[in-house]
Write a protein that holds these residues in place. Sequence first.
Motif, PDB file in Angstrom:
ATOM      1  N   ARG A 255       0.814  -1.241   0.007  1.00  0.00           N
ATOM      2  CA  ARG A 255       0.010  -0.121  -0.006  1.00  0.00           C
ATOM      3  C   ARG A 255       0.907   1.354  -0.032  1.00  0.00           C
ATOM      4  NH1 ARG A 255      -3.996  -3.283   2.889  1.00  0.00           N
ATOM      5  NH2 ARG A 255      -2.799  -3.433   4.890  1.00  0.00           N
ATOM      6  N   ALA A 256       2.011   1.409   0.830  1.00  0.00           N
ATOM      7  CA  ALA A 256       2.817   2.249   0.770  1.00  0.00           C
ATOM      8  C   ALA A 256       3.570   2.630  -0.571  1.00  0.00           C
ATOM      9  CB  ALA A 256       3.899   2.118   1.830  1.00  0.00           C
ATOM     10  N   ALA A 257       3.880   1.730  -1.420  1.00  0.00           N
ATOM     11  CA  ALA A 257       4.485   1.922  -2.663  1.00  0.00           C
ATOM     12  C   ALA A 257       3.470   2.700  -3.723  1.00  0.00           C
ATOM     13  CB  ALA A 257       4.812   0.399  -3.239  1.00  0.00           C
ATOM     14  N   PHE A 258       2.252   2.419  -3.409  1.00  0.00           N
ATOM     15  CA  PHE A 258       1.070   3.002  -4.184  1.00  0.00           C
ATOM     16  C   PHE A 258       0.456   4.154  -3.523  1.00  0.00           C
ATOM     17  CE2 PHE A 258       2.522  -0.647  -6.277  1.00  0.00           C
ATOM     18  CZ  PHE A 258       2.129  -0.399  -7.886  1.00  0.00           C
ATOM     19  N   ALA A 259       0.943   4.662  -2.565  1.00  0.00           N
ATOM     20  CA  ALA A 259       0.099   5.505  -1.425  1.00  0.00           C
ATOM     21  C   ALA A 259      -0.388   6.778  -2.472  1.00  0.00           C
ATOM     22  CB  ALA A 259       0.973   5.882  -0.504  1.00  0.00           C
ATOM     23  N   ASP A 260       0.296   7.267  -3.473  1.00  0.00           N
ATOM     24  CA  ASP A 260      -0.165   8.642  -4.180  1.00  0.00           C
ATOM     25  C   ASP A 260      -0.903   8.373  -5.483  1.00  0.00           C
ATOM     26  OD1 ASP A 260       1.785   7.375  -5.616  1.00  0.00           O
ATOM     27  OD2 ASP A 260       3.125   9.231  -6.154  1.00  0.00           O
ATOM     28  N   THR A 261      -1.349   7.024  -5.465  1.00  0.00           N
ATOM     29  CA  THR A 261      -2.200   6.990  -6.590  1.00  0.00           C
ATOM     30  C   THR A 261      -3.753   6.759  -6.417  1.00  0.00           C
ATOM     31  OG1 THR A 261      -2.462   4.245  -5.850  1.00  0.00           O
ATOM     32  CG2 THR A 261      -0.591   5.008  -7.518  1.00  0.00           C
ATOM     33  N   CYS A 262      -4.691   6.644  -7.456  1.00  0.00           N
ATOM     34  CA  CYS A 262      -6.151   7.108  -7.359  1.00  0.00           C
ATOM     35  C   CYS A 262      -6.582   6.042  -6.097  1.00  0.00           C
ATOM     36  CB  CYS A 262      -6.638   6.847  -8.700  1.00  0.00           C
ATOM     37  SG  CYS A 262      -6.607   4.997  -9.310  1.00  0.00           S
ATOM     38  N   GLY A 267      -8.368   1.564  -2.822  1.00  0.00           N
ATOM     39  CA  GLY A 267      -9.600   0.641  -2.486  1.00  0.00           C
ATOM     40  C   GLY A 267      -9.180  -0.697  -2.782  1.00  0.00           C
ATOM     41  N   ILE A 268      -8.452  -1.181  -3.780  1.00  0.00           N
ATOM     42  CA  ILE A 268      -8.122  -2.439  -4.262  1.00  0.00           C
ATOM     43  C   ILE A 268      -7.030  -3.092  -3.102  1.00  0.00           C
ATOM     44  CG2 ILE A 268      -6.948  -3.859  -5.816  1.00  0.00           C
ATOM     45  CD1 ILE A 268      -8.417  -2.566  -7.890  1.00  0.00           C
ATOM     46  N   LEU A 269      -6.161  -2.185  -2.975  1.00  0.00           N
ATOM     47  CA  LEU A 269      -5.159  -2.825  -2.142  1.00  0.00           C
ATOM     48  C   LEU A 269      -5.421  -2.653  -0.752  1.00  0.00           C
ATOM     49  CD1 LEU A 269      -1.989  -0.924  -3.661  1.00  0.00           C
ATOM     50  CD2 LEU A 269      -3.013  -3.329  -4.066  1.00  0.00           C
ATOM     51  N   GLY A 270      -6.539  -1.737  -0.082  1.00  0.00           N
ATOM     52  CA  GLY A 270      -6.905  -1.756   1.128  1.00  0.00           C
ATOM     53  C   GLY A 270      -7.597  -2.999   1.452  1.00  0.00           C
ATOM     54  N   GLU A 271      -8.051  -3.831   0.593  1.00  0.00           N
ATOM     55  CA  GLU A 271      -8.704  -5.238   1.040  1.00  0.00           C
ATOM     56  C   GLU A 271      -7.808  -6.350   0.861  1.00  0.00           C
ATOM     57  OE1 GLU A 271     -11.885  -6.064  -1.586  1.00  0.00           O
ATOM     58  OE2 GLU A 271     -12.435  -3.986  -1.992  1.00  0.00           O
ATOM     59  N   VAL A 272      -6.232  -6.118   0.667  1.00  0.00           N
ATOM     60  CA  VAL A 272      -5.400  -7.154   0.494  1.00  0.00           C
ATOM     61  C   VAL A 272      -4.990  -7.579   2.105  1.00  0.00           C
ATOM     62  CG1 VAL A 272      -3.005  -7.609   0.092  1.00  0.00           C
ATOM     63  CG2 VAL A 272      -4.589  -6.349  -1.783  1.00  0.00           C
TER      64      VAL A 272
END
Length: 400
Positions: A255-262, A267-272
Amino acid sequence: MRRKSVTSAARKSIATTSPGHNAGRDVAIIGGGIGGLTAALAFARQDAKVTVYEQAPALTEVGAGLQITPNGARALIDLDLGPALAASGLVAQAVVPMDALTGDEVARFDLSTHNPPYRFLHRAALIDLLARACAAQGVKVVLDTTVSGVSADGSFEAGSAVVKPQLTIGADGVKSQVRQTIGRPTEAFFTGQVAWRAMITRPDADPVARIWMAPGRHMVTYPLQNGRLNIVAVQARQQWAEEGWHHPDEPGNLRAAFADTCWEIKGILGEVEEVKLWGLFRHEVAQNWHAGPVAILGDAAHPTLPFLAQGANLAIEDAYVLARCCNENASIEDALQAYQTKRRARVTRAIRVANANARNYHLKGIQRRVAHTALRGMGRLAPDAFLRRLSWLYDYDVTA
């Protein structure tokens, strides 16, 4: 325009080339993955006596999806796996490049014109249908067995037994010991990229492959059966990670690696809840794929970066061609030379394209804007052009 497959009259099928030189041939396959089981099935359908040796206690893959593109599907269909393949996978409708920062769709390229269809499968589903087909053909599978001491004459130790088949096939992956028998492998090098693999529940996902592109990163998502969404995320970084698919990592790092994305990605990574991390290493395609009665296929011969969705498909093609070359030649050495001649240039080209994608998905600044503008224009004005550039890959018919 619908893409046509080669008609059955033009095929030289695995099923119609028996009896041939594989009849009664004693074949040992080291590795019970996709390439190894496809080879086992192809040889067994030509009446070879086939034994697969697998070090794991069961034939299975967990937690990972794959894409079976039309070139791989043609070989599976010719091995009478068409109905099982259709029942196990989802038909892909499109590939959709996305701007991962804004969430905007950059372009959409139709995949529905392919025949046979482009499909999304869970790896475990493909392993299962191959294993069941192998069992029906009388393939013997020896599980929970470590193979060692592969010799130039093809003999090896399997547990406490010494095995000496007529043909030994190494389908034992990127760290293949069989490849070392054929020739000393070149040293792999870290690409400066790591990948995460995860899966979440997403029953409403439409059947498209989305490529979410961001500076120095990208993520690919596509649905699988039973309402699951497969996720592969890649980040360019210097921090090294070990090669191999099964190293656990913290979801928070992804999640940190994609923290500045849309917000869609967040939402997708929040469910991982569970994620695996591995380092991406580049390996040279083996100079020699055979020596004496020993051959290698798939990742043992040509490890592939996951940027063209061809690792499994190329292994399937290898297995099919290897079996047919052996069936057509009384001399195993002649057969193995023919196999390498037919395969090496094609897989080298595929790997070169995959390596280029690793760069194209991660562009920054003006290069990124120019590339996205070009994709948008292609999507509007020449939507077939994107896939025509890959016609050499997808339209290839290994059974022809």
